[in-house]
Design a protein around this motif. Structure first.
Motif, mmCIF file in Angstrom:
data_model
loop_
_atom_site.group_PDB
_atom_site.id
_atom_site.type_symbol
_atom_site.label_atom_id
_atom_site.label_comp_id
_atom_site.label_asym_id
_atom_site.label_seq_id
_atom_site.Cartn_x
_atom_site.Cartn_y
_atom_site.Cartn_z
ATOM 1 N N UNK A 51 -24.893 -70.607 72.911
ATOM 2 C CA UNK A 51 -25.812 -70.113 73.945
ATOM 3 C C UNK A 51 -27.253 -70.579 73.766
ATOM 4 N N UNK A 52 -27.721 -70.734 72.537
ATOM 5 C CA UNK A 52 -29.118 -71.114 72.314
ATOM 6 C C UNK A 52 -29.271 -71.711 70.921
ATOM 7 N N UNK A 53 -30.188 -72.675 70.818
ATOM 8 C CA UNK A 53 -30.416 -73.373 69.547
ATOM 9 C C UNK A 53 -31.911 -73.540 69.325
ATOM 10 N N UNK A 66 -23.444 -62.494 70.442
ATOM 11 C CA UNK A 66 -22.746 -61.682 69.443
ATOM 12 C C UNK A 66 -22.896 -62.208 68.032
ATOM 13 N N UNK A 67 -23.369 -63.458 67.907
ATOM 14 C CA UNK A 67 -23.370 -64.116 66.602
ATOM 15 C C UNK A 67 -24.576 -65.047 66.474
ATOM 16 N N UNK A 123 -28.562 -70.980 65.487
ATOM 17 C CA UNK A 123 -27.593 -71.137 66.574
ATOM 18 C C UNK A 123 -27.111 -69.755 66.993
ATOM 19 N N UNK A 124 -27.244 -69.455 68.279
ATOM 20 C CA UNK A 124 -26.763 -68.189 68.831
ATOM 21 C C UNK A 124 -25.560 -68.467 69.725
ATOM 22 N N UNK A 125 -24.510 -67.637 69.565
ATOM 23 C CA UNK A 125 -23.316 -67.807 70.384
ATOM 24 C C UNK A 125 -22.660 -66.473 70.655
ATOM 25 N N UNK A 126 -21.554 -66.518 71.399
ATOM 26 C CA UNK A 126 -20.819 -65.284 71.641
ATOM 27 C C UNK A 126 -20.063 -64.858 70.388
ATOM 28 N N UNK A 127 -19.489 -65.823 69.689
ATOM 29 C CA UNK A 127 -18.629 -65.527 68.541
ATOM 30 C C UNK A 127 -19.040 -66.342 67.312
ATOM 31 N N UNK A 128 -18.672 -65.842 66.131
ATOM 32 C CA UNK A 128 -19.205 -66.424 64.913
ATOM 33 C C UNK A 128 -18.674 -67.819 64.589
ATOM 34 N N UNK A 145 -21.475 -75.018 64.680
ATOM 35 C CA UNK A 145 -22.563 -75.773 65.296
ATOM 36 C C UNK A 145 -23.772 -75.846 64.364
ATOM 37 N N UNK A 146 -24.057 -74.764 63.643
ATOM 38 C CA UNK A 146 -25.204 -74.752 62.730
ATOM 39 C C UNK A 146 -24.995 -75.764 61.599
#
Lengths: 87, 149, 149, 87
Positions: free
Chosen positions: C75-77, C27-28, C97-102, C108-109
């Motif tokens: 989820x992914x970097x 999502x983010x 950085x990919x995640x469910x929420x912002x 993390x980024x």
């Protein structure tokens, strides 16, 4: 004196509940704030009461967020809507 | 034009290139992209429709960008928000902030997203196996926006 | 491979697309790109050479990504850091950085960039009108990294 | 007993100051920590003293950041360098 006339818009769940995207509303004397306008329209009864019942209702005057006490002037564009959920 | 509200998709790399074209003073670019997830609040999401308040959306986003520029020393900003029918994995929103240093770029980018989530008049309706539903506003978005008060 | 150290430039849009390929749970997406500025510490910069410690750079970046994944639900970097000769406006580093929420994606980024700045063995040498000079480490980078301790 | 032999690498401004990217170093008995190795090499005098003089010197053992008290073992790859400035 002449009455004030405003444009009123409804969005999202409120638009669906009221069954219309908007209307032109003539304001009686003493109807001067956003809160007054909300009560005026809700007071028609029936589905219009949903405008009074909706929790956390938000409003704008001339496309800027506004508080319930904000003054409404002749020719204004007023909008009522639920909390926003974009992004 | 730093702000766009439109149905069309966007190309993140092309938008960054356009924002930085001809500049050699940018040291840091922070971006945020919001996407449609296939799950929300425990239900599968087949599609999403984004409704908005034409005119006010652009004004609200421009106000947020002006506020970000007044708070941080940043050089350029781009915001794109899509409306209409979207599918899972589709892009919804893009925020790009270019600055001299990373601290300002990160902060301004996150600020713009937090304010957009609570102040820009967009509304999401999701199609799920149980029918169509309007997405509820999140308390966490309100608290995220209040961090900047 | 989530981490690359190389001379070649990168395409931000293509890297995001590759990281998200086939996923509908993201999502983010937060990204950071670092660029060569034409000015630093009051001097014009004509070019920059990035030296590194081959082997340790990759290990250090992988450690930082592992640490980020342990701290946030992401989820992914993807991390790419260039080395060698670079010109003003050239891209230096990319973090996605990919995640469910912002909230998690942003945090993390920024964490990965802060740790990279103080823990990954890269060194910048700038060519200025007054000759070549090694860039001094910044106290602000140390304090930025300590925020996460 | 046999002496320990390690590989030592220098980077960036330190590499330039010492005039070499690295070398193989045989450690005498009692030279067991990173700090010991630094003193051993700086003790050669001349340009090597720059290894002692450099402020905020950083070090790694086998490509992991390490503190001055860390133990150095036979066959290790040790590196000395200034604070990093990537990103």
């Amino acid at each position: 004196m002449t009455h004030k006339t405003i444009k009123v818009l409804y969005f999202a769940a409120l638009r669906e509940a009221l069954g219309t995207p908007g209307e032109t509303v003539e304001l009686p004397d003493g109807c001067t704030t956003l809160a007054n306008v909300r009560s005026l329209i809700a007071g028609r009864g029936g589905d219009w009461d949903k405008l009074a019942q909706m929790k956390n209702l938000r409003a704008a005057i001339n496309q800027r967020m506004a508080d319930p006490g904000a003054t409404v002037a002749d020719g204004d564009e007023v909008a009522f809507f639920p909390p926003v959920t974009g992004g | 034009m730093s702000v766009s509200v439109r149905e069309a998709d966007f190309d993140i790399g092309a938008e960054i290139d356009a924002l930085l074209a001809g500049r050699t003073d940018v040291g840091a670019v922070a971006t945020f992209t919001g996407l449609v997830r296939d799950m929300n609040d425990g239900s599968g999401v087949h599609a999403m429709t984004l409704e908005h308040y034409p005119g006010m959306t652009e004004a609200a986003l421009e106000d947020i960008v002006v506020e970000a520029k007044s708070r941080w020393d940043i050089l350029a900003v781009r915001v794109i928000h899509r409306v209409g029918l979207l599918q899972p994995a589709d892009r919804i929103v893009l925020v790009i902030v270019a600055g001299s240093h990373r601290g300002e770029a990160f902060a301004a980018c996150e600020f713009i997203m937090d304010y957009l989530k609570t102040r820009a008049p967009f509304w999401k309706r999701e199609d799920t196996p149980d029918g169509s539903r309007w997405v509820d506003a999140r308390d966490t978005d309100d608290s995220a926006a209040r961090r900047w008060d």
